[in-house]
Design a protein around this motif. Structure first.
Motif, PDB file in Angstrom:
ATOM      1  N   TYR A 132      -6.863  10.531  -1.935  1.00 41.44           N
ATOM      2  CA  TYR A 132      -7.452   9.381  -2.595  1.00 41.44           C
ATOM      3  C   TYR A 132      -7.857   8.330  -1.564  1.00 41.44           C
ATOM      4  O   TYR A 132      -7.061   7.925  -0.722  1.00 41.44           O
ATOM      5  CB  TYR A 132      -6.459   8.768  -3.580  1.00 41.44           C
ATOM      6  N   PHE A 133      -9.118   7.881  -1.630  1.00 43.22           N
ATOM      7  CA  PHE A 133      -9.625   6.893  -0.689  1.00 43.22           C
ATOM      8  C   PHE A 133      -8.798   5.612  -0.717  1.00 43.22           C
ATOM      9  O   PHE A 133      -8.506   5.030   0.333  1.00 43.22           O
ATOM     10  CB  PHE A 133     -11.092   6.561  -1.002  1.00 43.22           C
ATOM     11  N   ALA A 134      -8.386   5.171  -1.897  1.00 42.12           N
ATOM     12  CA  ALA A 134      -7.642   3.907  -2.008  1.00 42.12           C
ATOM     13  C   ALA A 134      -6.299   4.004  -1.284  1.00 42.12           C
ATOM     14  O   ALA A 134      -5.862   3.033  -0.651  1.00 42.12           O
ATOM     15  CB  ALA A 134      -7.439   3.526  -3.472  1.00 42.12           C
ATOM     16  N   ARG A 135      -5.634   5.127  -1.345  1.00 40.31           N
ATOM     17  CA  ARG A 135      -4.365   5.303  -0.623  1.00 40.31           C
ATOM     18  C   ARG A 135      -4.605   5.266   0.890  1.00 40.31           C
ATOM     19  O   ARG A 135      -3.849   4.678   1.640  1.00 40.31           O
ATOM     20  CB  ARG A 135      -3.697   6.625  -0.993  1.00 40.31           C
ATOM     21  N   PHE A 136      -5.688   5.903   1.318  1.00 43.89           N
ATOM     22  CA  PHE A 136      -6.044   5.877   2.734  1.00 43.89           C
ATOM     23  C   PHE A 136      -6.325   4.444   3.177  1.00 43.89           C
ATOM     24  O   PHE A 136      -5.903   4.017   4.256  1.00 43.89           O
ATOM     25  CB  PHE A 136      -7.265   6.772   2.978  1.00 43.89           C
ATOM     26  N   ALA A 137      -7.026   3.677   2.347  1.00 37.46           N
ATOM     27  CA  ALA A 137      -7.333   2.276   2.665  1.00 37.46           C
ATOM     28  C   ALA A 137      -6.052   1.446   2.739  1.00 37.46           C
ATOM     29  O   ALA A 137      -5.907   0.596   3.622  1.00 37.46           O
ATOM     30  CB  ALA A 137      -8.289   1.699   1.625  1.00 37.46           C
ATOM     31  N   GLN A 138      -5.116   1.685   1.825  1.00 34.28           N
ATOM     32  CA  GLN A 138      -3.843   0.959   1.850  1.00 34.28           C
ATOM     33  C   GLN A 138      -3.106   1.213   3.159  1.00 34.28           C
ATOM     34  O   GLN A 138      -2.642   0.277   3.803  1.00 34.28           O
ATOM     35  CB  GLN A 138      -2.960   1.387   0.677  1.00 34.28           C
ATOM     36  N   TRP A 139      -2.992   2.449   3.555  1.00 36.25           N
ATOM     37  CA  TRP A 139      -2.276   2.790   4.790  1.00 36.25           C
ATOM     38  C   TRP A 139      -3.015   2.267   6.007  1.00 36.25           C
ATOM     39  O   TRP A 139      -2.394   1.857   6.990  1.00 36.25           O
ATOM     40  CB  TRP A 139      -2.079   4.302   4.887  1.00 36.25           C
ATOM     41  N   SER A 140      -4.333   2.284   5.976  1.00 33.14           N
ATOM     42  CA  SER A 140      -5.122   1.810   7.112  1.00 33.14           C
ATOM     43  C   SER A 140      -4.931   0.327   7.369  1.00 33.14           C
ATOM     44  O   SER A 140      -5.099  -0.131   8.491  1.00 33.14           O
ATOM     45  CB  SER A 140      -6.609   2.096   6.880  1.00 33.14           C
ATOM     46  N   VAL A 141      -4.584  -0.423   6.338  1.00 31.70           N
ATOM     47  CA  VAL A 141      -4.359  -1.859   6.488  1.00 31.70           C
ATOM     48  C   VAL A 141      -2.869  -2.161   6.646  1.00 31.70           C
ATOM     49  O   VAL A 141      -2.474  -2.946   7.506  1.00 31.70           O
ATOM     50  CB  VAL A 141      -4.930  -2.623   5.275  1.00 31.70           C
ATOM     51  N   ALA A 142      -2.040  -1.531   5.843  1.00 32.93           N
ATOM     52  CA  ALA A 142      -0.612  -1.861   5.811  1.00 32.93           C
ATOM     53  C   ALA A 142       0.104  -1.515   7.109  1.00 32.93           C
ATOM     54  O   ALA A 142       0.883  -2.316   7.625  1.00 32.93           O
ATOM     55  CB  ALA A 142       0.066  -1.160   4.636  1.00 32.93           C
ATOM     56  N   VAL A 143      -0.142  -0.348   7.657  1.00 31.38           N
ATOM     57  CA  VAL A 143       0.593   0.084   8.852  1.00 31.38           C
ATOM     58  C   VAL A 143       0.312  -0.821  10.059  1.00 31.38           C
ATOM     59  O   VAL A 143       1.255  -1.287  10.701  1.00 31.38           O
ATOM     60  CB  VAL A 143       0.333   1.572   9.163  1.00 31.38           C
TER      61      VAL A 143
END
Length: 86
Positions: A51-62
């Motif tokens: 899911y793109f949204a999960r990838f976006a979350q990890w790309s910002v959160a980490v």
């Protein structure tokens, strides 16, 4: 003086931004029925959805979490206990 060494509301703003992005992408996942999805055919255990949204979350959160956790190494040793370097 390095901007990373300044104590203040910076950490709170970064944390708020992180949670804001998580809420926005979480709502996107919920309202868009998963949103943009592709299949990872090379995943261990067989194909699985990504899911793109999960990838976006990890790309910002980490990166934000790494920044927040590494600020302690930038701080000078103090008696206060805030950002103490051991």
């Amino acid at each position: 003086k390095s901007h990373l060494c300044l104590n203040g509301i910076g950490d709170s703003v970064l944390t708020l931004a992180e949670y804001g992005i998580k809420v926005a992408t979480g709502l996107y996942l919920s309202l868009a029925n998963g949103g943009i999805v592709h299949t990872d055919v090379q995943a261990t255990g067989g194909p699985r959805p990504v899911y793109f949204a999960r990838f976006a979350q990890w790309s910002v959160a980490v990166p934000l979490l790494v920044l927040l956790s590494n600020r302690s190494f930038c701080a000078k040793t103090t008696d206060r206990g805030d950002y103490v370097r051991w």
